[in-house]
Design an enzyme around this catalytic site. Sequence first.
Site, PDB file in Angstrom:
ATOM      1  N   ASP A 167      -2.127 -17.083  -5.964  1.00 37.99           N
ATOM      2  CA  ASP A 167      -1.077 -17.579  -6.302  1.00 37.99           C
ATOM      3  C   ASP A 167      -0.111 -17.975  -5.103  1.00 37.99           C
ATOM      4  O   ASP A 167       0.793 -18.290  -5.347  1.00 37.99           O
ATOM      5  CB  ASP A 167      -0.183 -16.522  -7.331  1.00 37.99           C
ATOM      6  CG  ASP A 167      -0.311 -15.226  -6.554  1.00 37.99           C
ATOM      7  OD1 ASP A 167       0.238 -14.837  -5.473  1.00 37.99           O
ATOM      8  OD2 ASP A 167      -0.800 -14.295  -7.154  1.00 37.99           O
ATOM      9  N   GLY A 221     -15.096 -14.495  -2.754  1.00 41.82           N
ATOM     10  CA  GLY A 221     -14.727 -13.472  -1.789  1.00 41.82           C
ATOM     11  C   GLY A 221     -15.690 -12.837  -1.007  1.00 41.82           C
ATOM     12  O   GLY A 221     -15.827 -12.404  -0.062  1.00 41.82           O
ATOM     13  N   ASP A 256      -6.565  -8.948  -2.646  1.00 41.56           N
ATOM     14  CA  ASP A 256      -5.113  -9.196  -3.599  1.00 41.56           C
ATOM     15  C   ASP A 256      -6.004  -9.562  -4.802  1.00 41.56           C
ATOM     16  O   ASP A 256      -6.000 -10.817  -5.092  1.00 41.56           O
ATOM     17  CB  ASP A 256      -4.466 -10.732  -2.896  1.00 41.56           C
ATOM     18  CG  ASP A 256      -3.324 -10.582  -3.965  1.00 41.56           C
ATOM     19  OD1 ASP A 256      -2.963  -9.790  -5.032  1.00 41.56           O
ATOM     20  OD2 ASP A 256      -2.466 -11.716  -3.507  1.00 41.56           O
ATOM     21  N   SER A 257      -6.653  -8.898  -5.488  1.00 36.52           N
ATOM     22  CA  SER A 257      -7.635  -8.990  -6.457  1.00 36.52           C
ATOM     23  C   SER A 257      -6.869  -8.611  -7.813  1.00 36.52           C
ATOM     24  O   SER A 257      -5.897  -8.140  -7.875  1.00 36.52           O
ATOM     25  CB  SER A 257      -8.702  -8.055  -6.392  1.00 36.52           C
ATOM     26  OG  SER A 257      -8.305  -6.756  -6.807  1.00 36.52           O
TER      27      SER A 257
END
Lengths: 277, 277
Positions: free
Chosen positions: B85, B137, B155-156
């Site tokens: 995002d 990732g 940031d999962s």
Amino acid sequence: MTLFFTESDNVTSYGYAIDKVYEVGQSKFQSYKVFETLKFGKMLVLDDVVMLTEKDEFVYHEMLAHIPALLSKSLDNVLVIGGGDGGTVRELLKHPNCGQITLCEIDAKVIELSKKYFPQVAIGFENPKVNELVADGIEFVKNSADKTYDLVIVDSSDPIGPGVGLFTEAFYADCKRLIKSGGCLAAQTESPWFEGSVIQKIYQNISKNFSYTKPYLGTVPTYPMGSWTWTVASEENLSLPSDLKKKISSLGVLNYLNADIAKACFALPEFYKKKLV
Amino acid sequence: MTLFFTESDNVTSYGYAIDKVYEVGQSKFQSYKVFETLKFGKMLVLDDVVMLTEKDEFVYHEMLAHIPALLSKSLDNVLVIGGGDGGTVRELLKHPNCGQITLCEIDAKVIELSKKYFPQVAIGFENPKVNELVADGIEFVKNSADKTYDLVIVDSSDPIGPGVGLFTEAFYADCKRLIKSGGCLAAQTESPWFEGSVIQKIYQNISKNFSYTKPYLGTVPTYPMGSWTWTVASEENLSLPSDLKKKISSLGVLNYLNADIAKACFALPEFYKKKLV
């Protein structure tokens, strides 16, 4: 089929799967429901708002009771307005220096339901130090003598329905009058995420009456948006005791509070600070 | 008639009244929905779990980005795994000493939706310091050289679906390998109220790899149960800078973080500490 009880304000809703409906009815003041929920154990609902659950009530009660009790210079005589479930009284009684507690709850049904369904919350009522009154807190503080209590705790529902008068400037003024030198007021002051005008009004109504007004925060998963504030107010700038760790360990097993949290809870996020001014 | 989107795990549910459905679909990795909610503005939902809303995304992104950025000795080269995002990148770029940022998001659709519907979140992608990759990732960290980054941020989404591999001991080991001396890892580590076994496993998987593992907390109203944890892990015992207030004010306007919160967020409630051990 899974039944859900849902608390909703029409823009958000918080639902809890329920296993059993123990009791549903209407007291003189409000509707009540007692459920067995799958996630949070037994749940008490007043006017369709979750009041407490077995699994997370410890946060609200530890934070509302212990923070002001640690700040007050003595606890010889304590007043709790509302708090008919008994959780705040239970926590106060953990303080070795706690003397008499007067609890003034407007709705006898809340006390009755708590004793019946939440015996581990209502347990404090059995203690001879506790004087349990069924009366209107607003009238009670109006008619109480000056400088009677070391600590006054306002353990109310939301500022709608029977709780509305427990958030006014006049009510806090009466509370202040009752507090001895070195004592304080503590009140539940809603979610930091609630509308700014509501948050600001409550803060102003308290701070108009006291020289020091300090909100503090905690996480309560079954209250809307999952975090909550309480506020401590006093004439003297009270500090946590220098032997805080020792004092807290003398309270026995706590499930939320520790010395780090007692200090950290007064750190206010920017968005919330902006609402207060 | 009011339509609600409801996130539910069958024992609790969190509902949001919606005004408009912008887009609903299925990417290669997950389902997605973009709504206009009445309470929280625009909302992005992945696999029926709320990822972000316009009104409260600031908490998650400020806390995930700034705490480790304030702890890291330098920010010359930063890696963000997930975070498609753009909110974490936007916050990192506020640091005057932030150098290159590589963002590695598995799902191009998340980046596309954010750019389209959340331009104020995705704004960081326009900065030439940001290298935006669409890749797995797990593979990316496996194939990256030792001691490349000052800071690695995970940031999962939750440890189900595409995010599951981003919570394993092996993944954190690879992250550690990439981190320069004086740097750290930061990861979102779920709600403190989630089941103890989940919380403990994540904590163990991180702490097996690092000498210092420090969870920290914040309040996020649109995440289940309303509070959230992140964890910072490092080989050196990193401290917040002595000029913390000055450093934070150099970041510009923040809506959650301030110097008090940066220190207070590391205070862990008893119930949560018990889950970690």
